[in-house]
Write a protein that holds these residues in place. Structure first.
Motif, PDB file in Angstrom:
ATOM      1  N   ARG A 263      57.027  41.897  38.491  1.00  0.00           N
ATOM      2  CA  ARG A 263      55.847  42.752  38.361  1.00  0.00           C
ATOM      3  C   ARG A 263      54.729  42.094  37.562  1.00  0.00           C
ATOM      4  NH1 ARG A 263      58.244  47.931  35.705  1.00  0.00           N
ATOM      5  NH2 ARG A 263      59.819  47.422  37.292  1.00  0.00           N
ATOM      6  N   ASN A 264      55.064  41.055  36.826  1.00  0.00           N
ATOM      7  CA  ASN A 264      54.049  40.331  36.051  1.00  0.00           C
ATOM      8  C   ASN A 264      53.498  39.138  36.803  1.00  0.00           C
ATOM      9  OD1 ASN A 264      54.324  42.039  33.760  1.00  0.00           O
ATOM     10  ND2 ASN A 264      56.188  40.915  33.170  1.00  0.00           N
ATOM     11  N   GLY A 265      53.952  38.944  38.030  1.00  0.00           N
ATOM     12  CA  GLY A 265      53.432  37.853  38.845  1.00  0.00           C
ATOM     13  C   GLY A 265      54.157  36.538  38.678  1.00  0.00           C
ATOM     14  N   ARG A 266      55.215  36.502  37.888  1.00  0.00           N
ATOM     15  CA  ARG A 266      55.954  35.266  37.708  1.00  0.00           C
ATOM     16  C   ARG A 266      56.860  34.993  38.915  1.00  0.00           C
ATOM     17  NH1 ARG A 266      58.429  36.464  31.839  1.00  0.00           N
ATOM     18  NH2 ARG A 266      58.871  38.384  32.998  1.00  0.00           N
ATOM     19  N   VAL A 267      56.894  33.742  39.337  1.00  0.00           N
ATOM     20  CA  VAL A 267      57.681  33.349  40.505  1.00  0.00           C
ATOM     21  C   VAL A 267      59.155  33.339  40.151  1.00  0.00           C
ATOM     22  CG1 VAL A 267      58.132  31.534  42.202  1.00  0.00           C
ATOM     23  CG2 VAL A 267      55.790  31.976  41.442  1.00  0.00           C
ATOM     24  N   LEU A 268      59.938  34.143  40.891  1.00  0.00           N
ATOM     25  CA  LEU A 268      61.382  34.186  40.700  1.00  0.00           C
ATOM     26  C   LEU A 268      62.123  33.308  41.691  1.00  0.00           C
ATOM     27  CD1 LEU A 268      61.866  38.028  40.136  1.00  0.00           C
ATOM     28  CD2 LEU A 268      61.605  36.247  38.405  1.00  0.00           C
ATOM     29  N   GLU A 269      61.538  33.158  42.880  1.00  0.00           N
ATOM     30  CA  GLU A 269      62.224  32.404  43.938  1.00  0.00           C
ATOM     31  C   GLU A 269      61.201  31.828  44.900  1.00  0.00           C
ATOM     32  OE1 GLU A 269      65.372  33.200  47.639  1.00  0.00           O
ATOM     33  OE2 GLU A 269      64.875  34.798  46.219  1.00  0.00           O
ATOM     34  N   GLN A 270      61.472  30.632  45.400  1.00  0.00           N
ATOM     35  CA  GLN A 270      60.639  29.994  46.421  1.00  0.00           C
ATOM     36  C   GLN A 270      61.534  29.452  47.528  1.00  0.00           C
ATOM     37  OE1 GLN A 270      58.267  27.007  44.363  1.00  0.00           O
ATOM     38  NE2 GLN A 270      56.485  28.356  44.395  1.00  0.00           N
ATOM     39  N   ALA A 271      61.048  29.553  48.755  1.00  0.00           N
ATOM     40  CA  ALA A 271      61.793  29.020  49.905  1.00  0.00           C
ATOM     41  C   ALA A 271      60.801  28.372  50.858  1.00  0.00           C
ATOM     42  CB  ALA A 271      62.566  30.123  50.612  1.00  0.00           C
ATOM     43  N   ASP A 272      60.964  27.077  51.098  1.00  0.00           N
ATOM     44  CA  ASP A 272      60.071  26.331  51.983  1.00  0.00           C
ATOM     45  C   ASP A 272      60.540  26.528  53.424  1.00  0.00           C
ATOM     46  OD1 ASP A 272      58.379  24.624  53.281  1.00  0.00           O
ATOM     47  OD2 ASP A 272      58.730  22.912  51.961  1.00  0.00           O
ATOM     48  N   ASN A 273      59.909  27.480  54.127  1.00  0.00           N
ATOM     49  CA  ASN A 273      60.321  27.782  55.509  1.00  0.00           C
ATOM     50  C   ASN A 273      60.107  26.616  56.451  1.00  0.00           C
ATOM     51  OD1 ASN A 273      59.294  31.303  55.480  1.00  0.00           O
ATOM     52  ND2 ASN A 273      60.939  30.253  54.431  1.00  0.00           N
ATOM     53  N   SER A 274      59.117  25.753  56.152  1.00  0.00           N
ATOM     54  CA  SER A 274      58.827  24.629  57.044  1.00  0.00           C
ATOM     55  C   SER A 274      59.971  23.618  57.074  1.00  0.00           C
ATOM     56  CB  SER A 274      57.532  23.933  56.619  1.00  0.00           C
ATOM     57  OG  SER A 274      57.647  23.427  55.293  1.00  0.00           O
ATOM     58  N   LYS A 275      60.843  23.659  56.066  1.00  0.00           N
ATOM     59  CA  LYS A 275      62.003  22.771  56.026  1.00  0.00           C
ATOM     60  C   LYS A 275      63.275  23.481  56.475  1.00  0.00           C
ATOM     61  CE  LYS A 275      60.227  19.812  52.320  1.00  0.00           C
ATOM     62  NZ  LYS A 275      60.472  19.274  50.951  1.00  0.00           N
ATOM     63  N   GLY A 276      63.119  24.691  56.997  1.00  0.00           N
ATOM     64  CA  GLY A 276      64.274  25.439  57.463  1.00  0.00           C
ATOM     65  C   GLY A 276      65.025  26.146  56.357  1.00  0.00           C
ATOM     66  N   ILE A 277      64.381  26.322  55.199  1.00  0.00           N
ATOM     67  CA  ILE A 277      65.004  27.005  54.069  1.00  0.00           C
ATOM     68  C   ILE A 277      64.427  28.418  53.988  1.00  0.00           C
ATOM     69  CG2 ILE A 277      65.409  26.978  51.577  1.00  0.00           C
ATOM     70  CD1 ILE A 277      64.934  23.947  51.677  1.00  0.00           C
ATOM     71  N   TYR A 278      65.289  29.428  53.957  1.00  0.00           N
ATOM     72  CA  TYR A 278      64.844  30.819  53.957  1.00  0.00           C
ATOM     73  C   TYR A 278      65.506  31.578  52.807  1.00  0.00           C
ATOM     74  CZ  TYR A 278      63.195  29.658  58.602  1.00  0.00           C
ATOM     75  OH  TYR A 278      62.556  29.058  59.660  1.00  0.00           O
ATOM     76  N   SER A 279      64.808  32.578  52.323  1.00  0.00           N
ATOM     77  CA  SER A 279      65.323  33.423  51.252  1.00  0.00           C
ATOM     78  C   SER A 279      66.222  34.510  51.829  1.00  0.00           C
ATOM     79  CB  SER A 279      64.160  34.060  50.486  1.00  0.00           C
ATOM     80  OG  SER A 279      64.610  35.084  49.622  1.00  0.00           O
TER      81      SER A 279
END
Length: 423
Positions: A263-279
């Motif tokens: 809720r404070n805008g801090r990134v908890l998770e990232q997934a680079d879909n262009s490399k075939g990585i999904y959350s």
């Protein structure tokens, strides 16, 4: 190819919803939420206009070409609060011989967009012809009547600008995606013959109390559509389908990174879909289509047409390789003295096939393998028989069998008589 429902920069809160659905005091998210409601009201306004004074839905008749693609929009209006229910949207289908609609079976080439629930059919075939309807519960949109036809170069013209007439018109699709990026590539769009009535709807209704097809299909009907009466279809055949080609130069797409923030805008998770990585918070991507492979035998001296047996669910033009060498259309025409060429529909034509034409032909889209054809050209012996000689041979064979039969009967009677004499 996977169309992610979240564009680059889209974020989810801890409850799994997009931030702008619960904007709080955030001005940016409030503006995004307001735009969503504007889209919803615009959708309702557009549907009201289509219904007209009689409040009737308007079906659409569309045409598709074999091995090409088609997209059908789901025109159900969902407000931002109902948007989470979009997963309940389904498509139903009925073939021209079916009496009722049934849930559509999806496969590697029949997909429903996770973003707007539109129906996308790649690598079209004749059996895809029929009626398609988008539904959500008891709500349904106007049906699509799709007719898939064989895309034959003999029935298609290559043009550089569309031509029009009063009754028969060319309905143009969208440009395909560019065949490559960050370099000069090619693209095309298909135009199919469409039939319109000479008279306006109001004039037709004034002259007749009964509605005809053109009162229902106000956008016209494709000349090759299975719902068009044969009498009109025969007249409509004078106009050919067309294809427009052009060059393009587009930038390669940027990387799509899916993010989850608190809720404070801090990134908890990232997934680079262009490399075939999904959350785990994303929808699972659809199954990638398999590489279609075909073994094709042809006779030496015959005329051969090779079409790509597969598709990576993309609308980009086909690029061919023969063996491990890229096919350049102008060069292969020059080297073969016109015997081998690439048609406007990306098919390989081989006239008077030779044994040396046997090879692996692979078709590619966006540098990904879509299909392969192993072509084997064989030298088949053609036997020519003289009818007189063949008839004499048959008579001799039958005569031989008859002679043997008579001899067997005669020997059996002689043995029988000898047995009687001895006894």
């Amino acid at each position: 190819m996977y169309n992610n429902r979240f564009e680059k920069g889209s974020t989810l809160n801890l409850f799994g919803y997009e931030q702008n659905e619960y904007p709080g005091d955030n001005v940016k998210y409030k503006e995004e939420n307001r735009k969503k409601w504007e889209v919803y009201y615009s959708c309702l306004e557009a549907q009201t206009k289509i219904l007209g004074t009689k409040l009737t839905i308007t079906p659409e008749a569309i045409l598709g070409f074999e091995t090409s693609f088609v997209t059908m929009d789901c025109k159900i209006c969902l407000n931002p609060l109902e948007f989470k229910d979009k997963d309940a949207i389904v498509w139903e289908y009925a073939s021209p011989t079916d009496d009722s609609l049934a849930p559509l079976e999806y496969d590697e080439h029949i997909l429903m967009s996770p973003q707007d629930r539109s129906l996308q059919i790649f690598n079209l075939h004749l059996e895809h012809t029929g009626q398609y309807v988008c539904k959500l519960g008891q709500s349904a949109t106007a049906p699509y009547f799709l007719t898939v036809v064989n895309i034959s170069e003999s029935e298609m013209n290559l043009v550089h600008s569309p031509a029009y007439s009063e009754v028969l018109d060319t309905e143009w699709g969208e440009w395909s995606s560019c065949s490559t990026c960050n370099a000069v590539g090619k693209r095309h769009k298909l135009g199919y013959c469409n039939v319109y009535s000479k008279k306006s709807r109001s004039k037709r209704m004034a002259e007749s109390q009964n509605e005809d097809l053109f009162d229902i299909f106000i956008y016209g009907i494709p000349c090759h559509s299975y719902i068009l009466p044969e009498k009109i279809k025969q007249v409509a055949r004078i106009r050919k389908n067309e294809m427009m080609t052009g060059f393009c130069n587009t930038k390669c797409p940027e990387k799509k990174v899916f993010e989850v923030r608190d809720r404070n805008g801090r990134v908890l998770e990232q997934a680079d879909n262009s490399k075939g990585i999904y959350s785990l918070r994303q929808q699972l991507p659809p199954i990638e289509p398999t590489v279609e492979r075909r073994l094709q035998y042809e006779r030496k001296g015959s005329d051969i047409v090779l079409e790509c047996p597969g598709n990576i669910n993309s609308d980009v033009p086909i690029h061919w390789q023969i063996g491990d060498k890229n096919v350049i259309p102008e060069k292969i025409v020059h080297d073969s003295k016109g015997r081998i060429y690439i048609s406007i529909t990306d098919r390989i034509h081989i006239n008077k096939a030779k044994l040396l034409d046997s090879n692996i032909y692979s078709c590619w889209q966006l540098n990904e393998l879509a299909g392969t054809i192993r072509l084997v050209v064989e030298k088949k012996i053609k036997l020519n028989f003289n009818h007189t000689i063949m008839l004499v041979g048959v008579v001799l064979i039958l005569g031989t069998f008859l002679y043997i039969f008579v001899k067997v009967i005669a020997n059996r009677d002689a043995m029988k008589n000898r047995h009687l004499v001895m006894s």
